[in-house]
Design a protein around this motif. Structure first.
Motif, PDB file in Angstrom:
ATOM      1  N   ALA A   1      21.854  99.309  65.142  1.00 16.01           N
ATOM      2  CA  ALA A   1      21.631 100.519  64.346  1.00 16.01           C
ATOM      3  C   ALA A   1      22.931 100.924  63.652  1.00 16.01           C
ATOM      4  O   ALA A   1      24.032 100.694  64.170  1.00 16.01           O
ATOM      5  CB  ALA A   1      21.150 101.652  65.240  1.00 16.01           C
TER       6      ALA A   1
ATOM      7  N   PHE B   1      19.834 101.107  54.708  1.00 15.96           N
ATOM      8  CA  PHE B   1      20.740 100.804  55.836  1.00 15.96           C
ATOM      9  C   PHE B   1      22.185 101.138  55.452  1.00 15.96           C
ATOM     10  O   PHE B   1      22.927 101.721  56.252  1.00 15.96           O
ATOM     11  CB  PHE B   1      20.636  99.327  56.212  1.00 15.96           C
ATOM     12  CG  PHE B   1      21.517  98.947  57.367  1.00 15.96           C
ATOM     13  CD1 PHE B   1      21.066  99.049  58.667  1.00 15.96           C
ATOM     14  CD2 PHE B   1      22.825  98.497  57.148  1.00 15.96           C
ATOM     15  CE1 PHE B   1      21.887  98.696  59.740  1.00 15.96           C
ATOM     16  CE2 PHE B   1      23.648  98.153  58.205  1.00 15.96           C
ATOM     17  CZ  PHE B   1      23.176  98.261  59.505  1.00 15.96           C
TER      18      PHE B   1
ATOM     19  N   GLU C   1      12.229  95.956  69.729  1.00 16.24           N
ATOM     20  CA  GLU C   1      12.916  97.124  69.176  1.00 16.24           C
ATOM     21  C   GLU C   1      12.367  97.443  67.784  1.00 16.24           C
ATOM     22  O   GLU C   1      12.301  96.566  66.920  1.00 16.24           O
ATOM     23  CB  GLU C   1      14.425  96.856  69.054  1.00 16.24           C
ATOM     24  CG  GLU C   1      15.206  97.384  70.233  1.00 16.24           C
ATOM     25  CD  GLU C   1      16.702  97.166  70.051  1.00 16.24           C
ATOM     26  OE1 GLU C   1      17.465  97.752  70.809  1.00 16.24           O
ATOM     27  OE2 GLU C   1      17.087  96.401  69.166  1.00 16.24           O
TER      28      GLU C   1
ATOM     29  N   ASN D   1      16.081  94.014  72.719  1.00 16.79           N
ATOM     30  CA  ASN D   1      16.470  93.066  71.678  1.00 16.79           C
ATOM     31  C   ASN D   1      16.091  91.646  72.044  1.00 16.79           C
ATOM     32  O   ASN D   1      15.610  90.877  71.195  1.00 16.79           O
ATOM     33  CB  ASN D   1      17.977  93.181  71.450  1.00 16.79           C
ATOM     34  CG  ASN D   1      18.459  92.251  70.356  1.00 16.79           C
ATOM     35  OD1 ASN D   1      19.023  91.191  70.627  1.00 16.79           O
ATOM     36  ND2 ASN D   1      18.225  92.623  69.099  1.00 16.79           N
TER      37      ASN D   1
ATOM     38  N   ASN E   1      12.499  99.126  64.001  1.00 17.38           N
ATOM     39  CA  ASN E   1      13.553  99.382  63.026  1.00 17.38           C
ATOM     40  C   ASN E   1      12.899 100.017  61.808  1.00 17.38           C
ATOM     41  O   ASN E   1      12.263  99.342  60.998  1.00 17.38           O
ATOM     42  CB  ASN E   1      14.259  98.084  62.639  1.00 17.38           C
ATOM     43  CG  ASN E   1      15.510  98.353  61.805  1.00 17.38           C
ATOM     44  OD1 ASN E   1      15.657  99.440  61.231  1.00 17.38           O
ATOM     45  ND2 ASN E   1      16.389  97.378  61.716  1.00 17.38           N
TER      46      ASN E   1
ATOM     47  N   THR F   1      16.221 103.044  64.799  1.00 11.61           N
ATOM     48  CA  THR F   1      16.881 102.515  63.597  1.00 11.61           C
ATOM     49  C   THR F   1      17.600 101.193  63.864  1.00 11.61           C
ATOM     50  O   THR F   1      18.495 100.804  63.114  1.00 11.61           O
ATOM     51  CB  THR F   1      17.886 103.532  63.029  1.00 11.61           C
ATOM     52  OG1 THR F   1      18.815 103.917  64.054  1.00 11.61           O
ATOM     53  CG2 THR F   1      17.183 104.758  62.489  1.00 11.61           C
ATOM     54  N   GLY F   2      17.223 100.506  64.961  1.00  8.69           N
ATOM     55  CA  GLY F   2      17.769  99.174  65.186  1.00  8.69           C
ATOM     56  C   GLY F   2      18.427  98.941  66.524  1.00  8.69           C
ATOM     57  O   GLY F   2      18.873  97.826  66.804  1.00  8.69           O
TER      58      GLY F   2
END
Length: 418
Positions: free
Chosen positions: A96, A151, A141, A136, A143, A91-92
């Motif tokens: 995230a 979000f 990564e 990153n 997402n 999720t980031g």
């Protein structure tokens, strides 16, 4: 680190495990459906489904069925940490909405495994952040959050969950620490009380023995009767020492108080001679009146005789004037045996009466001939009477009135043995 949790460790950590299990089980099920719904990534259900099953089924089975406490804790932590890092990663990563959940890792590992667990938790956070930073920088990564609206939902959901989890964990930790501190205070009080038994009750027995030795020295002859009295006094001291050791085991939960039916009349008769030795030097007369009933009570002889009855009689002697009288009565009343010990001495000041059974209050005072007191006797008496399932009341007057005599009346009630 110990290979297995002790029973005490199991009790202290059980609630933490239950909290982590509840949060972990909910999150795993929630995100299994979240991937297929809002995230539009059903392929991750192949990972989340078995992970959810492992979290929901594994730890309770290991904990309750096989009693493998350490294995259950390790299993739960590994699966929860893996799930947490996976969810943050997809999720980031560093960005995230729930990245701050990483802070709970050392908290959980420290609670369950102490200092080494905390160090392991810090290492996991460090390694995870290094991987996230590298990913990153390389732009690899994933997402899965499709829109800013989703979000925002994730941010709010994770924030509420994080605050709820940390607040609940902190509350449980503080409550457990308070309970642990109270346990330490109770154990300390138990040790002090047992020491007071030695100081107080053995001192009474030794005083009686000393008087007998003085008499024998003055008469320059020692009769068989006097030798038998001294022998009994030594035996009483040995019994008290043995009983204190056993009481310590009872307080520690390692043994049970050996209560058995016994005749209260027999116990009173057995201690009467010692009571006369205490009263004799002041010329105090003892009057013993015992009912004809059997008066069987569940008790332990040393506690009932030496710790309870002799303590009360010793106080009555101490605060009576030379030549006074002390009345001791025992009779049945309903389902109880009642023992009354009445003296006609100086009485107890009202300020002391209020705190008579408070072991932390200053209640000691000198007797009518300067006898020293410790203030430990009556708190001990009440504690042991309660251990025997009974009760104690004290009524005292410093001066006579139309309705009350001067002096102190101590009333003990013990349930009749079935």
């Amino acid at each position: 680190m110990n290979q297995n949790f002790s029973v005490e460790d199991h009790r202290k950590r059980l609630l933490y495990m239950q909290i982590m299990y509840a949060f972990g089980a909910f999150m795993s099920v929630f995100y299994t459906f979240r991937f297929a719904g809002a995230f539009k990534s059903p392929e991750y259900t192949n990972i989340m489904t078995p992970l959810s099953i492992a979290i929901i089924v594994g730890p309770p089975l290991l904990w309750y069925r096989f009693k493998l406490y350490r294995t259950a804790a390790v299993s739960l932590l590994i699966t929860l940490i893996f799930m947490m890092i996976l969810l943050i990663y997809v999720t980031g990563g560093l960005f995230a909405p729930g990245v701050y959940w990483l802070a709970t890792i050392p908290l959980a590992t420290a609670i369950l495994f102490g200092t080494r667990g905390a160090i392991t938790g810090y290492f996991i956070i460090f390694a995870t952040l290094v991987v996230f930073i590298m990913n990153n920088q390389m732009g690899v990564e994933p997402n899965l959050i499709p829109t800013p609206e989703v979000f925002k939902q994730e941010l709010i959901f994770n924030l509420i969950g994080f605050l709820g989890y940390t607040s609940l964990t902190t509350h449980v930790y503080l409550r457990n620490e308070a309970a642990y501190a109270q346990t330490l205070r109770d154990k300390n009080n138990d040790v002090e009380n047992l020491l007071r038994v030695l100081l107080h009750d053995i001192a009474n027995t030794l005083s009686s023995m000393t008087l007998q030795l003085i008499r024998a020295k003055e008469e320059q002859t020692t009769s068989t009767t006097e030798l038998e009295k001294m022998e009994r006094a030594v035996q009483e001291i040995n019994n008290l020492l043995t009983q204190v050791r056993h009481l310590k085991s009872v307080k520690d939960g390692k043994a049970r108080l050996p209560l058995k039916p016994m005749s209260l009349a027999k116990v009173l008769s057995d201690i009467y001679e010692s009571a006369e030795s205490l009263a004799g030097p002041k010329g105090i007369k003892l009057s013993l009146e015992i009912g004809r009933e059997k008066m069987l009570v569940n008790a332990e002889k040393t506690i009932l005789g030496n710790v309870v009855l002799l303590n009360i009689i010793s106080n009555a002697v101490k605060f009576s004037h030379p030549g006074d009288r002390i009345d001791i009565r025992a009779f049945t009343s309903g389902t109880n045996v009642v023992v009354e010990i009445q003296d006609y001495g100086v009485g107890i000041p009202e300020a002391i009466q209020k705190n008579l059974f408070d072991i932390g209050s200053q209640t000691n005072r000198e007797g009518t001939q300067g006898e020293k007191g410790t203030g430990y006797g009556m708190p001990l008496v009440k504690e042991y009477i309660q251990m025997l399932g009974g009760s104690i009341t004290v009524v005292s007057n410093e001066s006579a009135t139309d309705s009350r005599l001067q002096g102190t009346l101590v009333t003990l009630k013990l349930p009749l043995a079935e």
